[in-house]
Scaffold this motif. Sequence first.
Motif, PDB file in Angstrom:
ATOM      1  N   GLU A  85      -7.656   8.356   6.284  1.00  0.00           N
ATOM      2  CA  GLU A  85      -6.882   7.117   6.212  1.00  0.00           C
ATOM      3  C   GLU A  85      -6.578   6.604   7.614  1.00  0.00           C
ATOM      4  O   GLU A  85      -6.295   7.383   8.524  1.00  0.00           O
ATOM      5  N   ASN A  86      -6.617   5.284   7.781  1.00  0.00           N
ATOM      6  CA  ASN A  86      -6.426   4.710   9.108  1.00  0.00           C
ATOM      7  C   ASN A  86      -5.038   4.977   9.677  1.00  0.00           C
ATOM      8  O   ASN A  86      -4.898   5.232  10.881  1.00  0.00           O
ATOM      9  N   LEU A  87      -4.003   4.942   8.838  1.00  0.00           N
ATOM     10  CA  LEU A  87      -2.669   5.240   9.349  1.00  0.00           C
ATOM     11  C   LEU A  87      -2.555   6.707   9.745  1.00  0.00           C
ATOM     12  O   LEU A  87      -1.848   7.051  10.696  1.00  0.00           O
ATOM     13  N   ASP A  88      -3.242   7.590   9.020  1.00  0.00           N
ATOM     14  CA  ASP A  88      -3.280   9.007   9.405  1.00  0.00           C
ATOM     15  C   ASP A  88      -3.995   9.168  10.738  1.00  0.00           C
ATOM     16  O   ASP A  88      -3.594   9.974  11.582  1.00  0.00           O
ATOM     17  N   LYS A  89      -5.063   8.403  10.909  1.00  0.00           N
ATOM     18  CA  LYS A  89      -5.795   8.447  12.182  1.00  0.00           C
ATOM     19  C   LYS A  89      -4.912   7.961  13.324  1.00  0.00           C
ATOM     20  O   LYS A  89      -4.922   8.531  14.418  1.00  0.00           O
ATOM     21  N   PHE A  90      -4.147   6.907  13.051  1.00  0.00           N
ATOM     22  CA  PHE A  90      -3.267   6.383  14.093  1.00  0.00           C
ATOM     23  C   PHE A  90      -2.194   7.396  14.468  1.00  0.00           C
ATOM     24  O   PHE A  90      -1.896   7.595  15.650  1.00  0.00           O
ATOM     25  N   GLU A  91      -1.624   8.060  13.450  1.00  0.00           N
ATOM     26  CA  GLU A  91      -0.620   9.088  13.719  1.00  0.00           C
ATOM     27  C   GLU A  91      -1.224  10.228  14.532  1.00  0.00           C
ATOM     28  O   GLU A  91      -0.609  10.720  15.487  1.00  0.00           O
ATOM     29  N   MET A  92      -2.431  10.659  14.160  1.00  0.00           N
ATOM     30  CA  MET A  92      -3.094  11.729  14.899  1.00  0.00           C
ATOM     31  C   MET A  92      -3.394  11.289  16.332  1.00  0.00           C
ATOM     32  O   MET A  92      -3.218  12.054  17.284  1.00  0.00           O
ATOM     33  N   PHE A  93      -3.835  10.052  16.484  1.00  0.00           N
ATOM     34  CA  PHE A  93      -4.115   9.522  17.818  1.00  0.00           C
ATOM     35  C   PHE A  93      -2.863   9.591  18.690  1.00  0.00           C
ATOM     36  O   PHE A  93      -2.904  10.093  19.816  1.00  0.00           O
ATOM     37  N   LEU A 138     -11.804   3.693  20.134  1.00  0.00           N
ATOM     38  CA  LEU A 138     -11.410   4.446  18.950  1.00  0.00           C
ATOM     39  C   LEU A 138     -10.150   3.858  18.346  1.00  0.00           C
ATOM     40  O   LEU A 138     -10.061   3.639  17.124  1.00  0.00           O
ATOM     41  N   LEU A 139      -9.162   3.582  19.176  1.00  0.00           N
ATOM     42  CA  LEU A 139      -7.912   3.002  18.696  1.00  0.00           C
ATOM     43  C   LEU A 139      -8.155   1.619  18.095  1.00  0.00           C
ATOM     44  O   LEU A 139      -7.594   1.275  17.046  1.00  0.00           O
ATOM     45  N   GLN A 140      -9.003   0.845  18.732  1.00  0.00           N
ATOM     46  CA  GLN A 140      -9.329  -0.481  18.223  1.00  0.00           C
ATOM     47  C   GLN A 140      -9.976  -0.395  16.839  1.00  0.00           C
ATOM     48  O   GLN A 140      -9.660  -1.182  15.940  1.00  0.00           O
ATOM     49  N   GLN A 141     -10.858   0.585  16.646  1.00  0.00           N
ATOM     50  CA  GLN A 141     -11.506   0.771  15.353  1.00  0.00           C
ATOM     51  C   GLN A 141     -10.483   1.152  14.275  1.00  0.00           C
ATOM     52  O   GLN A 141     -10.566   0.699  13.131  1.00  0.00           O
TER      53      GLN A 141
END
Length: 208
Positions: A85-93, A138-141
């Motif tokens: 999930e994109n929000l999960d990716k953002f949190e991990m980032f 990566l963040l932009q994606q």
Amino acid sequence: MSRKQYIDENTITAPLLALLGIAEELFAEQGYAGTTIRQIAGAAKVNSATVNYYFGSKEALYNLIFTLRLQELSKAMDTVHFCTENLDKFEMFLNQYISHIQSYKNFHKLLLREYSLLSSQELDSSIISRHIFDNLKLLQQIVTGHQSSGSNLKIDITLFCVNVIVLTPRLVLENRSPFNLIDVLEGTESKLPIIQRIKKYFYSQLCD
């Protein structure tokens, strides 16, 4: 996704990594111009010839610090791809980025200093572009994917991503500075820890 090839860190021995850490601290405290090989050698309790033998020059030593630290950051960011999930990716980032900043405060002081320079005579700029730009992409994606999933985001994605990359270390590092701008506005009374405030701030821009 194709990722860069990493330098084999096993080729750098523990004593040399320790020497790099000492140099990193001195560069962060005194700046590149204010730090000498003699000072680095003295702090490491070796002679100057040893430093020159292993690294060749102060400039090469400085560049190696950036190469290794940014490589470590990029490796940490590789774990983001395991989230679905994109929000999960953002949190991990954010978690990986903040963790790296906290672990290598001296390096991120150097990196922020390099960001502020119009040009650098000492640092090969491609070292930053190969790693930081990958993380920006990566963040932009992640943010673009969140927007495409039906979110009603109305933010400038490029400026949001740059803000995450540049503002986060500034706030984390400033937290113990006598020139803490947040304390200037709010005083030193008890408040939400800065890491939680950073996450809350960026999440508020991503969530509807």
